[in-house]
Write a protein that holds these residues in place. Structure first.
Motif, PDB file in Angstrom:
ATOM      1  N   UNK A   1       0.826  -1.213   0.000  1.00 57.61           N
ATOM      2  CA  UNK A   1       0.000   0.000   0.000  1.00 57.61           C
ATOM      3  C   UNK A   1       0.860   1.262   0.000  1.00 57.61           C
ATOM      4  N   UNK A   2       1.899   1.290   0.811  1.00 56.61           N
ATOM      5  CA  UNK A   2       2.752   2.479   0.902  1.00 56.61           C
ATOM      6  C   UNK A   2       3.449   2.729  -0.422  1.00 56.61           C
ATOM      7  N   UNK A   3       3.912   1.678  -1.076  1.00 61.09           N
ATOM      8  CA  UNK A   3       4.599   1.852  -2.352  1.00 61.09           C
ATOM      9  C   UNK A   3       3.658   2.403  -3.416  1.00 61.09           C
ATOM     10  N   UNK A   4       2.427   1.916  -3.462  1.00 60.66           N
ATOM     11  CA  UNK A   4       1.456   2.432  -4.441  1.00 60.66           C
ATOM     12  C   UNK A   4       1.164   3.896  -4.147  1.00 60.66           C
ATOM     13  N   UNK A   5       0.996   4.256  -2.874  1.00 61.79           N
ATOM     14  CA  UNK A   5       0.759   5.658  -2.510  1.00 61.79           C
ATOM     15  C   UNK A   5       1.951   6.511  -2.931  1.00 61.79           C
ATOM     16  N   UNK A   6       3.166   6.003  -2.691  1.00 58.37           N
ATOM     17  CA  UNK A   6       4.362   6.747  -3.089  1.00 58.37           C
ATOM     18  C   UNK A   6       4.444   6.918  -4.603  1.00 58.37           C
TER      19      UNK A   6
ATOM     20  N   UNK B   1      -3.767   7.324   1.672  1.00 60.11           N
ATOM     21  CA  UNK B   1      -3.082   6.034   1.750  1.00 60.11           C
ATOM     22  C   UNK B   1      -4.040   4.919   2.154  1.00 60.11           C
ATOM     23  N   UNK B   2      -4.969   5.239   3.046  1.00 63.58           N
ATOM     24  CA  UNK B   2      -5.932   4.240   3.511  1.00 63.58           C
ATOM     25  C   UNK B   2      -6.890   3.775   2.415  1.00 63.58           C
ATOM     26  N   UNK B   3      -6.989   4.540   1.334  1.00 66.63           N
ATOM     27  CA  UNK B   3      -7.908   4.209   0.246  1.00 66.63           C
ATOM     28  C   UNK B   3      -7.263   3.303  -0.804  1.00 66.63           C
ATOM     29  N   UNK B   4      -6.073   2.810  -0.506  1.00 62.58           N
ATOM     30  CA  UNK B   4      -5.355   1.940  -1.433  1.00 62.58           C
ATOM     31  C   UNK B   4      -5.271   0.542  -0.832  1.00 62.58           C
ATOM     32  N   UNK B   5      -5.719  -0.437  -1.594  1.00 66.29           N
ATOM     33  CA  UNK B   5      -5.639  -1.839  -1.171  1.00 66.29           C
ATOM     34  C   UNK B   5      -4.732  -2.576  -2.139  1.00 66.29           C
ATOM     35  N   UNK B   6      -3.795  -3.333  -1.597  1.00 67.01           N
ATOM     36  CA  UNK B   6      -2.874  -4.100  -2.425  1.00 67.01           C
ATOM     37  C   UNK B   6      -2.908  -5.552  -1.985  1.00 67.01           C
ATOM     38  N   UNK B   7      -3.139  -6.427  -2.950  1.00 63.99           N
ATOM     39  CA  UNK B   7      -3.038  -7.868  -2.728  1.00 63.99           C
ATOM     40  C   UNK B   7      -1.909  -8.350  -3.627  1.00 63.99           C
ATOM     41  N   UNK B   8      -0.704  -8.332  -3.078  1.00 64.69           N
ATOM     42  CA  UNK B   8       0.475  -8.672  -3.872  1.00 64.69           C
ATOM     43  C   UNK B   8       0.448 -10.123  -4.344  1.00 64.69           C
ATOM     44  N   UNK B   9      -0.088 -11.016  -3.521  1.00 63.69           N
ATOM     45  CA  UNK B   9      -0.139 -12.435  -3.897  1.00 63.69           C
ATOM     46  C   UNK B   9      -0.990 -12.668  -5.145  1.00 63.69           C
ATOM     47  N   UNK B  10      -2.057 -11.890  -5.298  1.00 67.33           N
ATOM     48  CA  UNK B  10      -2.934 -12.019  -6.467  1.00 67.33           C
ATOM     49  C   UNK B  10      -2.711 -10.919  -7.491  1.00 67.33           C
ATOM     50  N   UNK B  11      -1.663 -10.102  -7.302  1.00 67.23           N
ATOM     51  CA  UNK B  11      -1.312  -9.015  -8.226  1.00 67.23           C
ATOM     52  C   UNK B  11      -2.503  -8.104  -8.501  1.00 67.23           C
ATOM     53  N   UNK B  12      -3.096  -7.608  -7.428  1.00 68.15           N
ATOM     54  CA  UNK B  12      -4.282  -6.765  -7.548  1.00 68.15           C
ATOM     55  C   UNK B  12      -4.125  -5.493  -6.713  1.00 68.15           C
ATOM     56  N   UNK B  13      -4.456  -4.352  -7.312  1.00 73.08           N
ATOM     57  CA  UNK B  13      -4.441  -3.064  -6.617  1.00 73.08           C
ATOM     58  C   UNK B  13      -5.798  -2.418  -6.810  1.00 73.08           C
ATOM     59  N   UNK B  14      -6.376  -1.925  -5.713  1.00 70.25           N
ATOM     60  CA  UNK B  14      -7.626  -1.171  -5.790  1.00 70.25           C
ATOM     61  C   UNK B  14      -7.387   0.195  -5.156  1.00 70.25           C
TER      62      UNK B  14
END
Length: 167
Positions: free
Chosen positions: A38-43, A73-86
């Motif tokens: 999540x932090x990386x996507x926000x960055x 930042x709280x509005x970003x969800x990352x599921x790295x195992x399934x390669x999904x970002x919302x």
């Protein structure tokens, strides 16, 4: 920016203090998959490098989407195992005509920055926009996004929002 402001007096917030991140060790394998959180996507969306701001600007105002609290930042969800970002964003007013452009800016920035293995969903926060379902449908339909990115005027607007500025 756009003439005839929809929200002439938006509330401006301070930017969030950035946390120091340590890169995870992946060893010597240059082809290893690096985890993304999540932090990386926000960055990716709101980063400053050597006094050059690479954050996304509002299409209507000279402020970043972070300063307007359109995205947090709280509005970003990352599921790295399934390669999904919302990414869920909140327009400043419920009748914002720029919501689709803002969502397109978020999508383009992530398309340009994340590895291709990621599926990206961009959504308007529930109950924050008058035409929420229509905007969500437009932002997550591949054909509609591709058609929008063939429109030179829309591409210019997106590029202007993503253009670096100097701090």
């Amino acid at each position: 920016m756009v003439s005839g402001l929809i929200n002439a007096n938006p509330v401006i917030y301070e930017k969030k203090q950035r946390r120091v991140r340590r890169a995870p060790s992946v060893g010597d394998d240059e082809h290893a998959v690096e985890p993304i959180d999540q932090i990386e996507v926000f960055d990716i969306l709101f980063i400053i490098i050597f006094l050059i701001q690479l954050d996304i600007k509002d299409p209507e105002h000279p402020y970043s989407l972070e300063e307007l609290k359109v995205i947090t930042e709280d509005a970003i969800e990352v599921d790295d195992n399934n390669s999904h970002v919302r990414v869920t964003f909140t327009p400043t007013v419920e009748h914002c005509s720029m919501a689709t452009v803002i969502g397109l800016c978020l999508r383009v920035k992530l398309m340009r920055s994340l590895p291709q293995r990621y599926k990206v969903d961009i959504r308007v926060a529930p109950g924050t926009h008058a035409t929420e379902s229509a905007v969500n449908k437009q932002l997550n339909d591949k054909e509609r996004v591709a058609a929008a990115l063939e429109n030179p005027n829309l591409v210019d607007m997106v590029d202007e929002c993503l253009a670096p500025s100097y701090a």
